[in-house]
Design a protein around this motif. Structure first.
Motif, PDB file in Angstrom:
ATOM      1  N   TRP A 272       0.837  -1.207   0.000  1.00 54.59           N
ATOM      2  CA  TRP A 272       0.000   0.000   0.000  1.00 54.59           C
ATOM      3  C   TRP A 272       0.875   1.262   0.000  1.00 54.59           C
ATOM      4  O   TRP A 272       0.545   2.243  -0.654  1.00 54.59           O
ATOM      5  CB  TRP A 272      -0.939   0.000   1.206  1.00 54.59           C
ATOM      6  CG  TRP A 272      -1.626  -1.308   1.433  1.00 54.59           C
ATOM      7  CD1 TRP A 272      -1.616  -2.060   2.571  1.00 54.59           C
ATOM      8  CD2 TRP A 272      -2.424  -2.049   0.493  1.00 54.59           C
ATOM      9  NE1 TRP A 272      -2.346  -3.209   2.398  1.00 54.59           N
ATOM     10  CE2 TRP A 272      -2.850  -3.227   1.140  1.00 54.59           C
ATOM     11  CE3 TRP A 272      -2.803  -1.830  -0.834  1.00 54.59           C
ATOM     12  CZ2 TRP A 272      -3.655  -4.181   0.517  1.00 54.59           C
ATOM     13  CZ3 TRP A 272      -3.595  -2.770  -1.462  1.00 54.59           C
ATOM     14  CH2 TRP A 272      -4.015  -3.930  -0.802  1.00 54.59           C
ATOM     15  N   ARG A 273       1.963   1.191   0.734  1.00 58.40           N
ATOM     16  CA  ARG A 273       2.873   2.337   0.756  1.00 58.40           C
ATOM     17  C   ARG A 273       3.458   2.590  -0.627  1.00 58.40           C
ATOM     18  O   ARG A 273       3.529   3.736  -1.089  1.00 58.40           O
ATOM     19  CB  ARG A 273       3.990   2.089   1.773  1.00 58.40           C
ATOM     20  CG  ARG A 273       4.961   3.257   1.938  1.00 58.40           C
ATOM     21  CD  ARG A 273       5.944   3.018   3.066  1.00 58.40           C
ATOM     22  NE  ARG A 273       6.770   1.836   2.824  1.00 58.40           N
ATOM     23  CZ  ARG A 273       6.678   0.719   3.534  1.00 58.40           C
ATOM     24  NH1 ARG A 273       5.790   0.613   4.516  1.00 58.40           N
ATOM     25  NH2 ARG A 273       7.466  -0.315   3.270  1.00 58.40           N
ATOM     26  N   ASN A 274       3.871   1.535  -1.299  1.00 61.33           N
ATOM     27  CA  ASN A 274       4.430   1.680  -2.644  1.00 61.33           C
ATOM     28  C   ASN A 274       3.384   2.190  -3.633  1.00 61.33           C
ATOM     29  O   ASN A 274       3.696   2.988  -4.529  1.00 61.33           O
ATOM     30  CB  ASN A 274       4.992   0.345  -3.115  1.00 61.33           C
ATOM     31  CG  ASN A 274       6.244  -0.061  -2.362  1.00 61.33           C
ATOM     32  OD1 ASN A 274       6.940   0.790  -1.803  1.00 61.33           O
ATOM     33  ND2 ASN A 274       6.538  -1.352  -2.342  1.00 61.33           N
ATOM     34  N   ALA A 275       2.152   1.738  -3.479  1.00 60.19           N
ATOM     35  CA  ALA A 275       1.085   2.211  -4.357  1.00 60.19           C
ATOM     36  C   ALA A 275       0.864   3.704  -4.184  1.00 60.19           C
ATOM     37  O   ALA A 275       0.647   4.435  -5.156  1.00 60.19           O
ATOM     38  CB  ALA A 275      -0.201   1.441  -4.075  1.00 60.19           C
ATOM     39  N   ALA A 276       0.938   4.176  -2.938  1.00 61.87           N
ATOM     40  CA  ALA A 276       0.724   5.602  -2.666  1.00 61.87           C
ATOM     41  C   ALA A 276       1.844   6.463  -3.216  1.00 61.87           C
ATOM     42  O   ALA A 276       1.625   7.639  -3.548  1.00 61.87           O
ATOM     43  CB  ALA A 276       0.579   5.823  -1.159  1.00 61.87           C
ATOM     44  N   MET A 277       3.038   5.895  -3.351  1.00 60.58           N
ATOM     45  CA  MET A 277       4.179   6.685  -3.811  1.00 60.58           C
ATOM     46  C   MET A 277       4.028   7.177  -5.240  1.00 60.58           C
ATOM     47  O   MET A 277       4.702   8.124  -5.650  1.00 60.58           O
ATOM     48  CB  MET A 277       5.469   5.873  -3.673  1.00 60.58           C
ATOM     49  CG  MET A 277       5.924   5.673  -2.236  1.00 60.58           C
ATOM     50  SD  MET A 277       6.177   7.239  -1.356  1.00 60.58           S
ATOM     51  CE  MET A 277       7.567   7.894  -2.258  1.00 60.58           C
ATOM     52  N   LEU A 286      -7.229   8.226  -2.582  1.00 60.52           N
ATOM     53  CA  LEU A 286      -8.461   7.639  -2.058  1.00 60.52           C
ATOM     54  C   LEU A 286      -8.717   6.266  -2.685  1.00 60.52           C
ATOM     55  O   LEU A 286      -9.289   5.381  -2.038  1.00 60.52           O
ATOM     56  CB  LEU A 286      -9.636   8.576  -2.307  1.00 60.52           C
ATOM     57  CG  LEU A 286      -9.583   9.908  -1.541  1.00 60.52           C
ATOM     58  CD1 LEU A 286     -10.723  10.823  -1.972  1.00 60.52           C
ATOM     59  CD2 LEU A 286      -9.623   9.678  -0.034  1.00 60.52           C
ATOM     60  N   ALA A 287      -8.293   6.091  -3.931  1.00 61.68           N
ATOM     61  CA  ALA A 287      -8.430   4.786  -4.570  1.00 61.68           C
ATOM     62  C   ALA A 287      -7.557   3.749  -3.878  1.00 61.68           C
ATOM     63  O   ALA A 287      -7.957   2.581  -3.705  1.00 61.68           O
ATOM     64  CB  ALA A 287      -8.075   4.887  -6.052  1.00 61.68           C
ATOM     65  N   VAL A 288      -6.357   4.146  -3.463  1.00 64.90           N
ATOM     66  CA  VAL A 288      -5.487   3.247  -2.712  1.00 64.90           C
ATOM     67  C   VAL A 288      -6.151   2.880  -1.387  1.00 64.90           C
ATOM     68  O   VAL A 288      -6.155   1.710  -0.968  1.00 64.90           O
ATOM     69  CB  VAL A 288      -4.103   3.879  -2.466  1.00 64.90           C
ATOM     70  CG1 VAL A 288      -3.280   3.021  -1.505  1.00 64.90           C
ATOM     71  CG2 VAL A 288      -3.360   4.054  -3.778  1.00 64.90           C
ATOM     72  N   ALA A 289      -6.727   3.875  -0.718  1.00 60.36           N
ATOM     73  CA  ALA A 289      -7.408   3.612   0.547  1.00 60.36           C
ATOM     74  C   ALA A 289      -8.560   2.628   0.349  1.00 60.36           C
ATOM     75  O   ALA A 289      -8.775   1.731   1.175  1.00 60.36           O
ATOM     76  CB  ALA A 289      -7.925   4.912   1.144  1.00 60.36           C
ATOM     77  N   ALA A 290      -9.287   2.774  -0.740  1.00 60.52           N
ATOM     78  CA  ALA A 290     -10.392   1.861  -1.021  1.00 60.52           C
ATOM     79  C   ALA A 290      -9.881   0.442  -1.235  1.00 60.52           C
ATOM     80  O   ALA A 290     -10.513  -0.542  -0.804  1.00 60.52           O
ATOM     81  CB  ALA A 290     -11.164   2.348  -2.239  1.00 60.52           C
ATOM     82  N   GLU A 291      -8.734   0.328  -1.890  1.00 60.68           N
ATOM     83  CA  GLU A 291      -8.144  -0.990  -2.111  1.00 60.68           C
ATOM     84  C   GLU A 291      -7.702  -1.611  -0.799  1.00 60.68           C
ATOM     85  O   GLU A 291      -7.889  -2.815  -0.559  1.00 60.68           O
ATOM     86  CB  GLU A 291      -6.966  -0.878  -3.081  1.00 60.68           C
ATOM     87  CG  GLU A 291      -6.434  -2.219  -3.552  1.00 60.68           C
ATOM     88  CD  GLU A 291      -5.339  -2.076  -4.587  1.00 60.68           C
ATOM     89  OE1 GLU A 291      -4.819  -3.128  -5.031  1.00 60.68           O
ATOM     90  OE2 GLU A 291      -4.986  -0.941  -4.952  1.00 60.68           O
ATOM     91  N   VAL A 292      -7.109  -0.788   0.074  1.00 58.80           N
ATOM     92  CA  VAL A 292      -6.714  -1.277   1.393  1.00 58.80           C
ATOM     93  C   VAL A 292      -7.943  -1.793   2.138  1.00 58.80           C
ATOM     94  O   VAL A 292      -7.934  -2.884   2.725  1.00 58.80           O
ATOM     95  CB  VAL A 292      -6.016  -0.168   2.206  1.00 58.80           C
ATOM     96  CG1 VAL A 292      -5.740  -0.657   3.633  1.00 58.80           C
ATOM     97  CG2 VAL A 292      -4.714   0.255   1.541  1.00 58.80           C
TER      98      VAL A 292
END
Length: 302
Positions: A272-277, A286-292
């Motif tokens: 998730w951290r890498n996706a946010a980078m 927000l899409a990353v948060a939804a995936e989490v």
């Protein structure tokens, strides 16, 4: 909530206050920047949704402190809780100019700066933040704090490390106790207060009046209340924080650090951290948060 360069913007302060912080500080603000330009005022101005804030100034010239204190007090009015003077920053680019923790070696100048701030903003409490001393084994905090009290400081925050230690090794809360024994003004404990329990311990052990939490707030605005958040609450807080960054006009790249902090300890946290980078917009974060949420806490989707 402590002043933190590159961190404690309006969105961060709002999250801390929502989490239970009694007071939140601006980022460290240059007196010279306030005097010679407009850009630095972005660090000072509170968001309309904020209650009062504390503004931390740094520099080395009393006349600039006086002018900055006057301008900040006039601009913020009743929303200014206090002006804090940074005498603790250990970063070389600050200390080489005689600012931050370099002032620990010049108590006369430091006292002049306190008096200058009080002159510029006579109705606003002026406080200072210090360290044990600048160099290892040379603790000056108790006598230095007495000099600041004599100059009119309303309180002193004490970080229990020497400046040359930066943020390494364990903070010595005994230094806070020694300062509390030396002065009659309130003392604020700082350094390694990474949890609600640590805050309670330092208050019980040192005689400090309050604690200043910095790294302990990373991804944890609940540190002030002692609430233990669920994974779903952490994801929701990250989403709220991203929306606040957008609403307050902050640079959204700050959410990359936030993702690492809020998602720490979760399953697949590195993913998730890498996706946010690679995110740039609020919608991408927000899409990353939804995936989490979908992968880590699917029950929260119902």
């Amino acid at each position: 909530m402590a002043p933190m360069a590159g961190v404690s913007d309006a969105a961060y302060r709002l999250m801390a206050r929502a989490g239970g912080a009694a007071l939140a500080y601006s980022e460290m603000v240059s007196c010279a920047g306030l005097y010679y330009g407009e850009k630095s005022w972005e660090l000072v101005d509170p968001d309309p949704a904020e209650p009062e804030i504390a503004v931390q100034l740094f520099g080395s010239k009393p006349e600039l402190f006086r002018e900055s204190a006057e301008r900040v007090a006039t601009r913020l009015g009743e929303r200014l809780a206090l002006i804090d003077i940074n005498m603790a920053c250990p970063v070389p680019k600050v200390t080489k100019k005689g600012e931050g923790s370099a002032l620990l070696e010049n108590p006369a100048l430091a006292a002049d700066i306190v008096r200058a701030c009080r002159s510029g903003a006579p109705d606003v409490p002026v406080t200072v933040k210090i360290r044990r001393g600048r160099y290892m084994g040379q603790e000056v905090a108790p006598e230095f704090a007495r000099a600041m009290e004599d100059a009119g400081a309303a309180a002193v925050a004490v970080h229990g490390r020497f400046a040359t230690q930066m943020y390494h090794c364990e903070a010595d809360w005994g230094a806070v106790s020694r300062v509390a024994d030396a002065v009659g003004i309130p003392v604020i404990a700082s350094g390694d207060i990474l949890s609600h329990d640590a805050a309670r311990r330092v208050l019980a052990e040192t005689g400090a009046t309050a604690v200043m939490v910095a790294r302990g707030t990373y991804g944890n605005p609940w540190v002030f209340s002692g609430h233990e958040p669920s994974v779903a609450e952490k994801v929701a807080a990250f989403e709220c924080h991203v929306r606040l960054l957008e609403a307050t006009g902050a640079h959204l790249k700050r959410a990359r650090s936030l993702a690492g902090w809020y998602f720490k300890g979760m399953p697949d946290a590195a993913r998730w951290r890498n996706a946010a980078m690679s995110c740039v917009t609020a919608d991408e974060f927000l899409a990353v948060a939804a995936e989490v949420r979908a992968h880590v806490c699917p029950e929260a989707c119902s």
